[in-house]
Design a protein around this motif. Structure first.
Motif, PDB file in Angstrom:
ATOM      1  N   GLU A   1       0.808  -1.221   0.000  1.00  0.00           N
ATOM      2  CA  GLU A   1       0.000   0.000   0.000  1.00  0.00           C
ATOM      3  C   GLU A   1       0.843   1.274   0.000  1.00  0.00           C
ATOM      4  N   PRO A   2       1.889   1.378   0.823  1.00  0.00           N
ATOM      5  CA  PRO A   2       2.732   2.581   0.755  1.00  0.00           C
ATOM      6  C   PRO A   2       3.368   2.785  -0.617  1.00  0.00           C
ATOM      7  N   ILE A   3       3.745   1.704  -1.276  1.00  0.00           N
ATOM      8  CA  ILE A   3       4.336   1.831  -2.604  1.00  0.00           C
ATOM      9  C   ILE A   3       3.294   2.338  -3.605  1.00  0.00           C
ATOM     10  N   LEU A   4       2.071   1.855  -3.500  1.00  0.00           N
ATOM     11  CA  LEU A   4       0.995   2.363  -4.357  1.00  0.00           C
ATOM     12  C   LEU A   4       0.760   3.854  -4.091  1.00  0.00           C
ATOM     13  N   ASP A   5       0.837   4.256  -2.828  1.00  0.00           N
ATOM     14  CA  ASP A   5       0.665   5.669  -2.481  1.00  0.00           C
ATOM     15  C   ASP A   5       1.755   6.529  -3.120  1.00  0.00           C
ATOM     16  N   ILE A   6       3.005   6.030  -3.105  1.00  0.00           N
ATOM     17  CA  ILE A   6       4.127   6.777  -3.676  1.00  0.00           C
ATOM     18  C   ILE A   6       3.985   6.889  -5.189  1.00  0.00           C
ATOM     19  N   LEU A   7       3.573   5.817  -5.837  1.00  0.00           N
ATOM     20  CA  LEU A   7       3.374   5.858  -7.289  1.00  0.00           C
ATOM     21  C   LEU A   7       2.287   6.868  -7.649  1.00  0.00           C
ATOM     22  N   LYS A   8       1.222   6.882  -6.851  1.00  0.00           N
ATOM     23  CA  LYS A   8       0.143   7.828  -7.109  1.00  0.00           C
ATOM     24  C   LYS A   8       0.611   9.259  -6.893  1.00  0.00           C
ATOM     25  N   ALA A   9       1.352   9.488  -5.811  1.00  0.00           N
ATOM     26  CA  ALA A   9       1.859  10.834  -5.523  1.00  0.00           C
ATOM     27  C   ALA A   9       2.838  11.293  -6.600  1.00  0.00           C
TER      28      ALA A   9
ATOM     29  N   LYS B   1      12.165  -3.990   2.935  1.00  0.00           N
ATOM     30  CA  LYS B   1      11.817  -3.001   3.945  1.00  0.00           C
ATOM     31  C   LYS B   1      12.199  -1.569   3.572  1.00  0.00           C
ATOM     32  N   GLN B   2      13.036  -1.404   2.522  1.00  0.00           N
ATOM     33  CA  GLN B   2      13.564  -0.078   2.222  1.00  0.00           C
ATOM     34  C   GLN B   2      13.095   0.491   0.874  1.00  0.00           C
ATOM     35  N   THR B   3      12.317  -0.300   0.152  1.00  0.00           N
ATOM     36  CA  THR B   3      11.903   0.107  -1.197  1.00  0.00           C
ATOM     37  C   THR B   3      11.100   1.399  -1.185  1.00  0.00           C
ATOM     38  N   ALA B   4      10.140   1.487  -0.299  1.00  0.00           N
ATOM     39  CA  ALA B   4       9.275   2.671  -0.264  1.00  0.00           C
ATOM     40  C   ALA B   4      10.073   3.942   0.001  1.00  0.00           C
ATOM     41  N   LYS B   5      11.098   3.851   0.836  1.00  0.00           N
ATOM     42  CA  LYS B   5      11.918   5.027   1.146  1.00  0.00           C
ATOM     43  C   LYS B   5      12.779   5.435  -0.045  1.00  0.00           C
ATOM     44  N   ALA B   6      13.193   4.449  -0.833  1.00  0.00           N
ATOM     45  CA  ALA B   6      14.069   4.733  -1.976  1.00  0.00           C
ATOM     46  C   ALA B   6      13.292   5.207  -3.202  1.00  0.00           C
ATOM     47  N   LEU B   7      12.051   4.804  -3.308  1.00  0.00           N
ATOM     48  CA  LEU B   7      11.284   5.006  -4.536  1.00  0.00           C
ATOM     49  C   LEU B   7      11.098   6.470  -4.945  1.00  0.00           C
ATOM     50  N   PRO B   8      10.800   7.400  -4.032  1.00  0.00           N
ATOM     51  CA  PRO B   8      10.621   8.801  -4.473  1.00  0.00           C
ATOM     52  C   PRO B   8      11.842   9.358  -5.193  1.00  0.00           C
ATOM     53  N   GLN B   9      13.040   9.102  -4.671  1.00  0.00           N
ATOM     54  CA  GLN B   9      14.255   9.606  -5.332  1.00  0.00           C
ATOM     55  C   GLN B   9      14.486   8.903  -6.663  1.00  0.00           C
ATOM     56  N   ILE B  10      14.168   7.608  -6.724  1.00  0.00           N
ATOM     57  CA  ILE B  10      14.308   6.860  -7.973  1.00  0.00           C
ATOM     58  C   ILE B  10      13.403   7.452  -9.048  1.00  0.00           C
ATOM     59  N   LEU B  11      12.180   7.792  -8.675  1.00  0.00           N
ATOM     60  CA  LEU B  11      11.249   8.391  -9.636  1.00  0.00           C
ATOM     61  C   LEU B  11      11.750   9.755 -10.108  1.00  0.00           C
ATOM     62  N   LYS B  12      12.354  10.530  -9.202  1.00  0.00           N
ATOM     63  CA  LYS B  12      12.925  11.821  -9.594  1.00  0.00           C
ATOM     64  C   LYS B  12      14.059  11.629 -10.600  1.00  0.00           C
ATOM     65  N   ASP B  13      14.896  10.635 -10.345  1.00  0.00           N
ATOM     66  CA  ASP B  13      16.019  10.367 -11.242  1.00  0.00           C
ATOM     67  C   ASP B  13      15.518   9.950 -12.628  1.00  0.00           C
ATOM     68  N   ILE B  14      14.492   9.111 -12.649  1.00  0.00           N
ATOM     69  CA  ILE B  14      13.919   8.664 -13.925  1.00  0.00           C
ATOM     70  C   ILE B  14      13.355   9.857 -14.692  1.00  0.00           C
ATOM     71  N   HIS B  15      12.666  10.729 -13.977  1.00  0.00           N
ATOM     72  CA  HIS B  15      12.090  11.922 -14.602  1.00  0.00           C
ATOM     73  C   HIS B  15      13.192  12.819 -15.171  1.00  0.00           C
ATOM     74  N   SER B  16      14.309  12.924 -14.447  1.00  0.00           N
ATOM     75  CA  SER B  16      15.408  13.794 -14.901  1.00  0.00           C
ATOM     76  C   SER B  16      16.055  13.260 -16.172  1.00  0.00           C
ATOM     77  N   LYS B  17      15.917  11.960 -16.422  1.00  0.00           N
ATOM     78  CA  LYS B  17      16.468  11.341 -17.631  1.00  0.00           C
ATOM     79  C   LYS B  17      15.476  11.387 -18.796  1.00  0.00           C
ATOM     80  N   ASN B  18      14.302  11.962 -18.541  1.00  0.00           N
ATOM     81  CA  ASN B  18      13.244  12.047 -19.560  1.00  0.00           C
ATOM     82  C   ASN B  18      12.840  10.669 -20.085  1.00  0.00           C
TER      83      ASN B  18
END
Length: 250
Positions: free
Chosen positions: A70-78, A212-229
Motif C-alpha cells: 500500500e505505501p508503494i501504491l501511495d508513492i506511485l500515485k503521488a 523493507k527499504q523500497t518505499a523510502k528509496a522510490l521517491p528519489q528513484i522516480l525523480k532520477d527517472i524523470h530527470s532522464k526524460n
C-alpha cells in the motif's frame, strides 16, 4: 470435344494452384499478424523477455506480506506514475482483494507470480501447471482477466518452465536491472542500483514485506527517472512499442 476438356482441365489445375497458393500466403500472413513478436518463438530454443528498446518498465513482485504494498501504491500515485506492472502471487492476491482492486483501478498492469511462490526449477512440469492453474482460479475469482505475463516466482526458470508457460499462453518476463531491494542493502544502494536503468530496461522491485527499504528509496528513484526524460510504461506497452530482446535458456 476432347481437346476442349483437356484445355479446361489445365485451366482448372492452374486455377486451383493459384487459389491454393493465395490461401497459404493469406494463412501465413494471418499467423504473422498474430505472432507480432517473433522473438518470443521457441524455434531456436526457449526464451524469456528481459529488455525492450525504448521507454522504461517498473515491475514490482509481491509474494507475501501485509504492509509494504500500500505505501508503494501511495508513492506511485503521488509521483503521478500511470504505468507499472505488478507480478502477484495468487495466494497473496486472495488475501488482499482490496489491494488487487486498487492496482487494477489505478491502471496498473497485473502479471502472475504463480500461486505458492515456489522455485519452478525444482518442480516437475505437472506441478508447475498446477501452481499456475491455481493462480488462474484465484485471479478469476478476483475478476482479474486476461493476464498474459508470467514471472517465475523466485526468478529462477529453465526450459521446462518456459515450455509450460508457452503452452498455457503466457510470456515469461525477467528483468534487465535489479534494484536488489530484497536484500535490504540500504536506501542509497537501492537508489544507486536503480540508477543504472535506461531506455528499454525492465527494472525489478519488490513490494513484499521482506523489502523493507523500497518505499523510502522510490521517491528519489522516480525523480532520477524523470530527470532522464524516460517514459514509464507497463511491460506489455514496452513489448508492443519495440522489438523485445530475449535471452536463450541453455
Amino acid at each position: 470435344m476432347n481437346s476442349f476438356y483437356v484445355f479446361n482441365g489445365k485451366v482448372l489445375k492452374q486455377l486451383a494452384l493459384v487459389v491454393t497458393t493465395a490461401f497459404v500466403a493469406a494463412w501465413f500472413l494471418y499467423i504473422g499478424n498474430l505472432v507480432h513478436l517473433p522473438a518470443f518463438s521457441a524455434k531456436d530454443g526457449p526464451k524469456a523477455i528481459y529488455k525492450g528498446e525504448k521507454d522504461l518498465a517498473l515491475t514490482f513482485n509481491i509474494g507475501w506480506g501485509d504492509e509494504k504494498a500500500e505505501p508503494i501504491l501511495d508513492i506511485l500515485k503521488a509521483g503521478n506514475v500511470k504505468s507499472a506492472t505488478f507480478f502477484l502471487a495468487g495466494s497473496w492476491a486472495e488475501r488482499h482483494p482490496d489491494l488487487v482492486a486498487r492496482i487494477v483501478k489505478e491502471g496498473y498492469e497485473i502479471g502472475m507470480l504463480g500461486y505458492n511462490y515456489e522455485d519452478y526449477t525444482e518442480l516437475e512440469e505437472q506441478k508447475i501447471r498446477q501452481d499456475i492453474a491455481k493462480a488462474q482460479v484465484a485471479f478469476k475469482t478476483l475478476n482479474v482477466k486476461n493476464i498474459k505475463l508470467l514471472r517465475a516466482p523466485t526468478g529462477h526458470f529453465d526450459k521446462k518452465t518456459l515450455k509450460v508457460a508457452e503452452g498455457l499462453g503466457y510470456t515469461v518476463v525477467h528483468w534487465s536491472v535489479d534494484s536488489k531491494d530484497w536484500t535490504n542493502p540500504g536506501v542509497e544502494s537501492i537508489i544507486k542500483n536503480a540508477s543504472h536503468a535506461t531506455k528499454g530496461d525492465i527494472l525489478l522491485f519488490h513490494a513484499s514485506d521482506s523489502a523493507k527499504q523500497t518505499a523510502k528509496a522510490l521517491p528519489q528513484i522516480l525523480k532520477d527517472i524523470h530527470s532522464k526524460n524516460l517514459k514509464l510504461v507497463s511491460v506489455s506497452e514496452l513489448m508492443a512499442d519495440a522489438e523485445t530482446k530475449t535471452n536463450e535458456i541453455k
